[in-house]
Design a protein around this motif. Structure first.
Motif, PDB file in Angstrom:
ATOM      1  N   ILE A 124       0.821  -1.200   0.000  1.00  0.00           N
ATOM      2  CA  ILE A 124       0.000   0.000   0.000  1.00  0.00           C
ATOM      3  C   ILE A 124       0.858   1.255   0.000  1.00  0.00           C
ATOM      4  CG2 ILE A 124      -1.750  -1.258   1.319  1.00  0.00           C
ATOM      5  CD1 ILE A 124      -1.155   0.673   3.636  1.00  0.00           C
ATOM      6  N   SER A 125       0.263   2.316  -0.529  1.00  0.00           N
ATOM      7  CA  SER A 125       0.894   3.637  -0.554  1.00  0.00           C
ATOM      8  C   SER A 125      -0.116   4.633  -0.002  1.00  0.00           C
ATOM      9  CB  SER A 125       1.296   4.023  -1.978  1.00  0.00           C
ATOM     10  OG  SER A 125       2.208   3.085  -2.521  1.00  0.00           O
ATOM     11  N   PRO A 126       0.074   5.099   1.231  1.00  0.00           N
ATOM     12  CA  PRO A 126      -0.867   6.068   1.792  1.00  0.00           C
ATOM     13  C   PRO A 126      -0.444   7.506   1.497  1.00  0.00           C
ATOM     14  CG  PRO A 126       0.597   5.281   3.509  1.00  0.00           C
ATOM     15  CD  PRO A 126       1.026   4.592   2.227  1.00  0.00           C
ATOM     16  N   THR A 127      -1.409   8.356   1.247  1.00  0.00           N
ATOM     17  CA  THR A 127      -1.155   9.783   1.064  1.00  0.00           C
ATOM     18  C   THR A 127      -2.288  10.558   1.719  1.00  0.00           C
ATOM     19  OG1 THR A 127      -2.355   9.819  -1.046  1.00  0.00           O
ATOM     20  CG2 THR A 127       0.030   9.446  -1.148  1.00  0.00           C
ATOM     21  N   LEU A 128      -2.063  11.852   1.915  1.00  0.00           N
ATOM     22  CA  LEU A 128      -3.113  12.713   2.429  1.00  0.00           C
ATOM     23  C   LEU A 128      -3.923  13.309   1.291  1.00  0.00           C
ATOM     24  CD1 LEU A 128      -1.613  14.811   5.383  1.00  0.00           C
ATOM     25  CD2 LEU A 128      -3.236  12.915   5.506  1.00  0.00           C
ATOM     26  N   THR A 129      -5.225  13.374   1.462  1.00  0.00           N
ATOM     27  CA  THR A 129      -6.085  14.028   0.487  1.00  0.00           C
ATOM     28  C   THR A 129      -6.080  15.534   0.761  1.00  0.00           C
ATOM     29  OG1 THR A 129      -8.046  13.831   1.874  1.00  0.00           O
ATOM     30  CG2 THR A 129      -7.558  11.981   0.392  1.00  0.00           C
ATOM     31  N   PRO A 130      -6.555  16.340  -0.188  1.00  0.00           N
ATOM     32  CA  PRO A 130      -6.576  17.792   0.042  1.00  0.00           C
ATOM     33  C   PRO A 130      -7.355  18.201   1.286  1.00  0.00           C
ATOM     34  CG  PRO A 130      -6.889  17.308  -2.280  1.00  0.00           C
ATOM     35  CD  PRO A 130      -6.922  15.990  -1.575  1.00  0.00           C
ATOM     36  N   ASP A 131      -8.369  17.400   1.671  1.00  0.00           N
ATOM     37  CA  ASP A 131      -9.139  17.761   2.863  1.00  0.00           C
ATOM     38  C   ASP A 131      -8.600  17.112   4.131  1.00  0.00           C
ATOM     39  OD1 ASP A 131      -9.868  15.185   2.265  1.00  0.00           O
ATOM     40  OD2 ASP A 131     -12.026  15.498   2.466  1.00  0.00           O
ATOM     41  N   GLY A 132      -7.378  16.544   4.070  1.00  0.00           N
ATOM     42  CA  GLY A 132      -6.725  16.057   5.269  1.00  0.00           C
ATOM     43  C   GLY A 132      -7.097  14.664   5.711  1.00  0.00           C
ATOM     44  N   ARG A 133      -7.646  13.862   4.808  1.00  0.00           N
ATOM     45  CA  ARG A 133      -7.938  12.471   5.128  1.00  0.00           C
ATOM     46  C   ARG A 133      -6.845  11.585   4.523  1.00  0.00           C
ATOM     47  NH1 ARG A 133     -13.566  10.608   3.625  1.00  0.00           N
ATOM     48  NH2 ARG A 133     -13.403   9.313   5.500  1.00  0.00           N
ATOM     49  N   VAL A 134      -6.943  10.274   4.763  1.00  0.00           N
ATOM     50  CA  VAL A 134      -5.909   9.352   4.306  1.00  0.00           C
ATOM     51  C   VAL A 134      -6.419   8.548   3.117  1.00  0.00           C
ATOM     52  CG1 VAL A 134      -4.409   7.426   4.926  1.00  0.00           C
ATOM     53  CG2 VAL A 134      -4.996   9.142   6.643  1.00  0.00           C
ATOM     54  N   SER A 135      -5.728   8.672   2.005  1.00  0.00           N
ATOM     55  CA  SER A 135      -6.034   7.865   0.822  1.00  0.00           C
ATOM     56  C   SER A 135      -5.076   6.676   0.801  1.00  0.00           C
ATOM     57  CB  SER A 135      -5.869   8.685  -0.455  1.00  0.00           C
ATOM     58  OG  SER A 135      -6.025   7.868  -1.598  1.00  0.00           O
ATOM     59  N   ILE A 164      -3.855   3.595  -1.356  1.00  0.00           N
ATOM     60  CA  ILE A 164      -3.819   2.931  -2.663  1.00  0.00           C
ATOM     61  C   ILE A 164      -3.120   1.591  -2.473  1.00  0.00           C
ATOM     62  CG2 ILE A 164      -2.989   3.051  -5.031  1.00  0.00           C
ATOM     63  CD1 ILE A 164      -2.964   6.109  -4.725  1.00  0.00           C
ATOM     64  N   SER A 165      -3.805   0.517  -2.817  1.00  0.00           N
ATOM     65  CA  SER A 165      -3.245  -0.823  -2.640  1.00  0.00           C
ATOM     66  C   SER A 165      -3.112  -1.507  -3.990  1.00  0.00           C
ATOM     67  CB  SER A 165      -4.135  -1.661  -1.718  1.00  0.00           C
ATOM     68  OG  SER A 165      -5.427  -1.833  -2.275  1.00  0.00           O
ATOM     69  N   GLY A 166      -2.095  -2.360  -4.101  1.00  0.00           N
ATOM     70  CA  GLY A 166      -1.882  -3.104  -5.339  1.00  0.00           C
ATOM     71  C   GLY A 166      -1.405  -4.509  -5.034  1.00  0.00           C
ATOM     72  N   ASP A 167      -1.874  -5.480  -5.826  1.00  0.00           N
ATOM     73  CA  ASP A 167      -1.443  -6.861  -5.603  1.00  0.00           C
ATOM     74  C   ASP A 167      -0.419  -7.268  -6.657  1.00  0.00           C
ATOM     75  OD1 ASP A 167      -2.838  -7.465  -7.944  1.00  0.00           O
ATOM     76  OD2 ASP A 167      -4.532  -8.377  -6.904  1.00  0.00           O
ATOM     77  N   GLU A 168      -0.005  -8.537  -6.620  1.00  0.00           N
ATOM     78  CA  GLU A 168       1.038  -9.028  -7.519  1.00  0.00           C
ATOM     79  C   GLU A 168       0.607  -9.071  -8.968  1.00  0.00           C
ATOM     80  OE1 GLU A 168      -0.084 -13.691  -6.457  1.00  0.00           O
ATOM     81  OE2 GLU A 168       1.935 -12.930  -6.123  1.00  0.00           O
ATOM     82  N   HIS A 169      -0.699  -8.997  -9.200  1.00  0.00           N
ATOM     83  CA  HIS A 169      -1.221  -9.016 -10.566  1.00  0.00           C
ATOM     84  C   HIS A 169      -1.424  -7.613 -11.130  1.00  0.00           C
ATOM     85  CE1 HIS A 169      -1.810 -13.283  -9.962  1.00  0.00           C
ATOM     86  NE2 HIS A 169      -2.593 -13.054  -8.923  1.00  0.00           N
ATOM     87  N   GLY A 170      -1.029  -6.622 -10.348  1.00  0.00           N
ATOM     88  CA  GLY A 170      -1.163  -5.246 -10.819  1.00  0.00           C
ATOM     89  C   GLY A 170      -2.532  -4.643 -10.596  1.00  0.00           C
TER      90      GLY A 170
END
Length: 480
Positions: free
Chosen positions: A235-246, A248-254
């Protein structure tokens, strides 16, 4: 610069440090316990006790949800997050208070505040102005949650560790829980049952600490049916413009997906608190992973006068093991240079999920890697009598025995009452009971333990040893 000289210096006033103090003090009154943080053990402050308080609230909510299945209608179910967390914090503070009261009841000369680091193998700098010269030293500095590099900088106060959960004044609307081990599973299920939107993320494809692939698969199936999960992902977490946590998850199949949460809880394991101690100055030998080499039967490091106990040794992060570590290390530090190896208790690990998980004695993985030849018996709780009566008929147990001797070696299970069954089985491991001796013990009816007997009987039939006593027809109850 202030100097003090003692027979024994103990770094850390947690569970291991407190028991080390009591054990060392039986041999000498020249003892000091050094603590740089707040008094109060991990168990009382951020571990065992507050987590069980949260789980108990979640189980109460779940019981109401299940009531209609028994023909009982409880009406509307409402979870008051503020009241839930008020009780968690209040009872947590009560447990912590007992610990603090105990430590502050020690003689003032036995307590020293400040962080410690080695100046030599017998000297510690505490804070910036005190040097402690000690004949023997016990390191009991505990452990801390691991946080992936860069996440804290990216997420700021939206990134939480399990310690932070127990400071909440209210339940959040949503959380991502990263890590499918003991802490991640317990928190994710509890919060889910309390009405919080949850997703459990894991790099592994299994949920929980189980090593037996059959039991692990069953546990993963059960928990995945209740809790939203994403397994086998990075997973790759980032902050959204309104300050929440997005997230993004990816598996071995893309295959990639994204979901937004109020917070992200990291539960990806813990590491010993060794940074800042300057262990290299003390000349302590390290293993391949960079952790100090420790003899668990004595608590000694490679320097005979330096002992390591509790979570700091990176072995078994469980309270009763930490207390045993502290007792052994403190006793040997107190009596050094006389050192007495002490036998360890049979391994026992419990996860307070629902259904619960228990791991007893040798694990399946350990036996496969280098144990004696062994046989496996198993039983399902799906149609076990008492479990079905209580609508807790989920899970299974697998039990292991030495092929040559019939001695019971261990078990792994997911199922009802695992905390109690785990204790019974760990006693059998410690006594070195044979499977037949266990079967010959009393089993009441109807109880969940009858499912254990089913597994033991299955195991006994696979052993070449003849049974020592005939089965009673009274034991042959349908559904047991």
């Amino acid at each position: 610069m202030t100097r003090m000289k003692v027979d024994v210096a103990i770094i850390g006033a947690g569970s291991a440090g407190m028991t080390a103090y009591r054990a060392a003090k039986a041999h000498t009154d020249s003892v000091v316990v050094i603590e740089g943080g707040a008094y109060g053990t991990t168990c009382a402050r951020v571990g065992c006790m507050p987590s069980k308080l949260l789980i108990s609230a979640a189980n109460a909510a779940h019981a109401l949800k299940m009531a209609p299945s028994f023909g009982v209608n409880p009406g509307a179910i409402e979870v008051d997050g503020r009241k839930v967390m008020d009780r968690v914090r209040s009872e947590r503070d009560r447990f912590v208070g007992f610990v603090v009261e105990t430590v502050e009841g020690w003689p003032e000369a036995h307590r020293l505040r400040g962080t410690a680091k080695f100046l030599s193998s017998h000297e510690l700098l505490v804070g910036s102005s005190t040097i402690v010269q000690a004949d023997r030293i016990v390191i009991a500095t505990g452990s801390s949650p691991c946080v992936p590099d860069g996440w804290r900088e990216t997420l700021g106060d939206k990134l939480l560790i399990n310690d932070d959960v127990f400071e909440w004044s209210d339940l959040p609307g949503s959380v991502a829980v990263v890590g499918t081990g003991v802490i991640g599973l317990e928190l994710a299920q509890a919060l889910h049952r309390l009405g919080v939107k949850v997703r459990l993320y894991g790099r592994s494809r299994a949920i929980g600490p189980l090593t037996d692939p059959t039991v692990a698969a069953e546990a993963t199936r059960i928990f995945s049916e209740e809790i939203p999960v994403s397994l086998g992902v990075t997973i790759s977490p980032t902050l959204t413009p309104d300050g929440r946590v997005s997230v993004i998850s990816g598996d071995e199949h893309g295959v990639r997906s994204a979901e937004v949460f109020d917070y992200l809880i990291v539960a990806t394991g813990r590491r010993p608190n060794m940074s800042g101690l300057d262990l290299e100055v003390a000349g302590i030998g390290l293993d391949g992973s960079g952790q100090p080499v420790v003899d668990r039967t004595t608590g000694q490091s490679t320097r005979s006068h330096i002992f390591i106990a509790g979570d700091a040794n990176g072995m078994t992060e469980i309270l009763h093991e930490a207390a045993d570590d502290g007792r052994i290390a403190g006793d040997n530090a107190g009596r050094h240079p006389i050192v007495r190896p002490r036998p360890r208790r049979a391994p026992l690990g419990i996860v307070f999920s629902d259904p619960q998980i228990a791991m007893v004695g040798a694990t399946f993985q350990q036996l496969k890697a280098g144990g004696p030849a062994f046989e496996v018996g198993e039983a399902s709780f799906a149609d076990q009598g008492r479990s079905r009566v209580m609508l807790e008929n989920r899970g299974m147990i697998r039990v292991y025995a030495d092929t040559a001797t019939g001695i019971f070696l261990g078990a792994e299970m997911v199922g009802p009452a695992a905390e109690h069954i785990g204790h019974l089985l760990s006693w059998s491991v410690q006594r070195r009971d044979t499977v037949q001796q266990m079967i010959d013990s009393p089993f009441y009816h109807p109880v969940i333990e009858e499912g254990v007997r089913t597994a033991l009987r299955h195991l006994q039939r696979k052993l070449v040893l003849p049974p020592q006593a005939p089965e009673s027809c009274l034991d042959c109850v349908p559904g047991s």
